[in-house]
Design a protein around this motif. Structure first.
Motif, PDB file in Angstrom:
ATOM      1  N   THR A 112      50.471  44.351  34.425  1.00 44.32           N
ATOM      2  CA  THR A 112      50.475  45.065  35.695  1.00 44.32           C
ATOM      3  C   THR A 112      51.021  44.204  36.831  1.00 44.32           C
ATOM      4  O   THR A 112      51.035  42.967  36.757  1.00 44.32           O
ATOM      5  CB  THR A 112      49.059  45.509  36.079  1.00 44.32           C
ATOM      6  OG1 THR A 112      48.286  44.347  36.421  1.00 44.32           O
ATOM      7  CG2 THR A 112      48.380  46.255  34.960  1.00 44.32           C
ATOM      8  N   ALA A 113      51.421  44.875  37.909  1.00 46.64           N
ATOM      9  CA  ALA A 113      51.863  44.154  39.106  1.00 46.64           C
ATOM     10  C   ALA A 113      50.723  43.300  39.653  1.00 46.64           C
ATOM     11  O   ALA A 113      50.934  42.185  40.152  1.00 46.64           O
ATOM     12  CB  ALA A 113      52.336  45.148  40.163  1.00 46.64           C
ATOM     13  N   LEU A 114      49.515  43.801  39.547  1.00 46.95           N
ATOM     14  CA  LEU A 114      48.343  43.065  40.010  1.00 46.95           C
ATOM     15  C   LEU A 114      48.170  41.768  39.208  1.00 46.95           C
ATOM     16  O   LEU A 114      47.951  40.697  39.777  1.00 46.95           O
ATOM     17  CB  LEU A 114      47.126  43.978  39.860  1.00 46.95           C
ATOM     18  CG  LEU A 114      45.751  43.527  40.302  1.00 46.95           C
ATOM     19  CD1 LEU A 114      44.940  44.757  40.741  1.00 46.95           C
ATOM     20  CD2 LEU A 114      45.006  42.831  39.177  1.00 46.95           C
ATOM     21  N   GLY A 118      48.671  38.079  40.784  1.00 47.85           N
ATOM     22  CA  GLY A 118      47.501  37.206  40.712  1.00 47.85           C
ATOM     23  C   GLY A 118      47.799  35.882  40.043  1.00 47.85           C
ATOM     24  O   GLY A 118      47.334  34.825  40.479  1.00 47.85           O
ATOM     25  N   SER A 119      48.604  35.914  38.982  1.00 48.70           N
ATOM     26  CA  SER A 119      48.917  34.674  38.263  1.00 48.70           C
ATOM     27  C   SER A 119      49.715  33.710  39.119  1.00 48.70           C
ATOM     28  O   SER A 119      49.618  32.487  38.973  1.00 48.70           O
ATOM     29  CB  SER A 119      49.690  34.994  36.982  1.00 48.70           C
ATOM     30  OG  SER A 119      51.011  35.409  37.268  1.00 48.70           O
ATOM     31  N   LEU A 120      50.533  34.238  40.027  1.00 48.29           N
ATOM     32  CA  LEU A 120      51.344  33.387  40.898  1.00 48.29           C
ATOM     33  C   LEU A 120      50.529  32.805  42.051  1.00 48.29           C
ATOM     34  O   LEU A 120      50.944  31.828  42.675  1.00 48.29           O
ATOM     35  CB  LEU A 120      52.522  34.192  41.454  1.00 48.29           C
ATOM     36  CG  LEU A 120      53.557  34.630  40.405  1.00 48.29           C
ATOM     37  CD1 LEU A 120      54.514  35.663  41.000  1.00 48.29           C
ATOM     38  CD2 LEU A 120      54.338  33.425  39.877  1.00 48.29           C
ATOM     39  N   PRO A 124      42.771  34.775  42.232  1.00 51.68           N
ATOM     40  CA  PRO A 124      42.144  35.619  43.252  1.00 51.68           C
ATOM     41  C   PRO A 124      41.224  36.685  42.677  1.00 51.68           C
ATOM     42  O   PRO A 124      40.337  37.196  43.373  1.00 51.68           O
ATOM     43  CB  PRO A 124      43.338  36.266  43.959  1.00 51.68           C
ATOM     44  CG  PRO A 124      44.428  36.280  42.928  1.00 51.68           C
ATOM     45  CD  PRO A 124      44.227  35.018  42.148  1.00 51.68           C
ATOM     46  N   PHE A 125      41.400  37.038  41.381  1.00 54.30           N
ATOM     47  CA  PHE A 125      40.637  38.143  40.789  1.00 54.30           C
ATOM     48  C   PHE A 125      39.537  37.657  39.852  1.00 54.30           C
ATOM     49  O   PHE A 125      39.162  38.357  38.919  1.00 54.30           O
ATOM     50  CB  PHE A 125      41.585  39.071  40.023  1.00 54.30           C
ATOM     51  CG  PHE A 125      42.653  39.690  40.877  1.00 54.30           C
ATOM     52  CD1 PHE A 125      42.324  40.499  41.949  1.00 54.30           C
ATOM     53  CD2 PHE A 125      43.991  39.456  40.608  1.00 54.30           C
ATOM     54  CE1 PHE A 125      43.311  41.071  42.742  1.00 54.30           C
ATOM     55  CE2 PHE A 125      44.986  40.023  41.391  1.00 54.30           C
ATOM     56  CZ  PHE A 125      44.638  40.832  42.469  1.00 54.30           C
ATOM     57  N   MET A 126      38.987  36.470  40.114  1.00 53.63           N
ATOM     58  CA  MET A 126      38.003  35.909  39.205  1.00 53.63           C
ATOM     59  C   MET A 126      36.625  36.551  39.370  1.00 53.63           C
ATOM     60  O   MET A 126      35.718  36.331  38.574  1.00 53.63           O
ATOM     61  CB  MET A 126      37.919  34.391  39.402  1.00 53.63           C
ATOM     62  CG  MET A 126      37.182  33.632  38.312  1.00 53.63           C
ATOM     63  SD  MET A 126      37.690  34.035  36.624  1.00 53.63           S
ATOM     64  CE  MET A 126      39.424  33.578  36.629  1.00 53.63           C
ATOM     65  N   TYR A 234      46.991  27.607  45.873  1.00 54.06           N
ATOM     66  CA  TYR A 234      46.191  28.556  45.108  1.00 54.06           C
ATOM     67  C   TYR A 234      45.177  29.309  45.969  1.00 54.06           C
ATOM     68  O   TYR A 234      44.594  28.750  46.906  1.00 54.06           O
ATOM     69  CB  TYR A 234      45.428  27.842  43.985  1.00 54.06           C
ATOM     70  CG  TYR A 234      46.306  27.070  43.050  1.00 54.06           C
ATOM     71  CD1 TYR A 234      47.220  27.726  42.223  1.00 54.06           C
ATOM     72  CD2 TYR A 234      46.217  25.681  42.977  1.00 54.06           C
ATOM     73  CE1 TYR A 234      48.025  27.005  41.356  1.00 54.06           C
ATOM     74  CE2 TYR A 234      47.025  24.963  42.106  1.00 54.06           C
ATOM     75  CZ  TYR A 234      47.928  25.627  41.300  1.00 54.06           C
ATOM     76  OH  TYR A 234      48.728  24.929  40.444  1.00 54.06           O
ATOM     77  N   MET A 235      44.961  30.564  45.621  1.00 54.44           N
ATOM     78  CA  MET A 235      43.822  31.335  46.107  1.00 54.44           C
ATOM     79  C   MET A 235      42.750  31.294  45.022  1.00 54.44           C
ATOM     80  O   MET A 235      43.043  31.546  43.849  1.00 54.44           O
ATOM     81  CB  MET A 235      44.197  32.815  46.347  1.00 54.44           C
ATOM     82  CG  MET A 235      44.841  33.108  47.668  1.00 54.44           C
ATOM     83  SD  MET A 235      45.278  34.878  47.811  1.00 54.44           S
ATOM     84  CE  MET A 235      43.661  35.630  48.036  1.00 54.44           C
ATOM     85  N   ILE A 236      41.526  30.964  45.418  1.00 59.76           N
ATOM     86  CA  ILE A 236      40.436  30.868  44.446  1.00 59.76           C
ATOM     87  C   ILE A 236      39.295  31.779  44.890  1.00 59.76           C
ATOM     88  O   ILE A 236      38.758  31.636  45.997  1.00 59.76           O
ATOM     89  CB  ILE A 236      39.917  29.421  44.327  1.00 59.76           C
ATOM     90  CG1 ILE A 236      41.042  28.494  43.846  1.00 59.76           C
ATOM     91  CG2 ILE A 236      38.723  29.356  43.384  1.00 59.76           C
ATOM     92  CD1 ILE A 236      40.659  27.022  43.836  1.00 59.76           C
TER      93      ILE A 236
END
Length: 247
Positions: A112-114, A118-120, A124-126, A234-236
């Motif tokens: 998915t685009a999400l 997110g991987s880049l 963020p989706f942890m 990174y976003m964590i």
């Protein structure tokens, strides 16, 4: 036996199309899709009958694909990302159910685009998250705003699909205003444009400043929750391991 396949092709990078998706495309008589998405995956669909069209012709494309299948053809309709998330699988199955067609449908998942965005950005989706499309073409603006407020109040990490179009520029501003009622102005916001495609852009900003960054319909905006923080590039969003274990 004829079959209608709805294939998620991921972000468009050939290396991120699943082997199963490639196999299904190779075994199809006809491949249909938005012309831009067809162009992105041409290495996987050599020597195939292709029918490309504008992005706004989803209904006509689905109807024609069903006609082909009823005539004995195996057809693949492609969607970027995952076809079951804001993609072509929805209209295909709704049409089949509405007319009670007796045809075989296979939905092939894609990245998915999400997931790509997110991987880049890191992780963020942890923890708990949701996605909301800001496109008001098929959903009333009042319903979109209601969902944004619910996401903000529930402290969900929120992915915003289709944040801005050439005609729709104000809804992203309203989304920001609502989020600011519930979250700190320094909350990290990730903006990813053209994930894993030519022209890729990755930015991390804050809730008070992210509107300064260019956005369009190939952009995903990811607004962190109250615990999300930035570490370098990174976003964590913590999974709360620190509350249970000594890190």
């Amino acid at each position: 036996m004829s079959k209608l396949c709805v294939v998620g092709t991921g972000p468009g990078n050939y290396d991120l199309i699943t082997p199963e998706a490639i196999k299904v495309l190779e075994n199809s008589d006809i491949i249909m899709g938005y012309e831009k998405y067809i162009k992105l995956i041409r290495p996987a669909i050599k020597n195939k009958s292709l029918e490309a069209g504008p992005v706004t012709e989803e209904l006509e494309r689905a109807k024609k694909a069903i006609e082909y299948v009823l005539s004995g053809k195996t057809v693949s309709i492609i969607s970027s990302g995952d076809s079951g998330i804001y993609g072509m699988a929805g209209i295909v199955i709704e049409l089949v159910a509405a007319h009670n067609y007796d045809i075989d449908i296979e939905i092939i998942p894609g990245i998915t685009a999400l997931n790509s965005a997110g991987s880049l950005l890191g992780v963020p989706f942890m923890n708990d998250f949701c996605s909301i499309s800001l496109s008001d073409r098929l959903t009333e603006e009042r319903d979109i705003i209601k969902r944004i407020r619910a996401a903000a109040e529930g402290d969900f990490v929120t992915a915003l699909y289709n944040p801005v179009s050439s005609k729709r520029t104000e809804l992203i501003k309203k989304a920001r205003e609502i989020m600011l009622e519930y979250r700190n102005m320094n909350t990290p916001v990730g903006i990813v444009r053209n994930a894993y495609r030519d022209g890729q852009e990755v930015h991390i900003s804050t809730l008070d400043k992210f509107l300064d960054i260019k956005m369009d319909m190939v952009t995903i905006v990811i607004i962190g929750n109250s615990m999300t923080y930035r570490y370098g590039k990174y976003m964590i969003t913590p999974r709360n391991y620190g509350n249970k274990y000594e890190l």
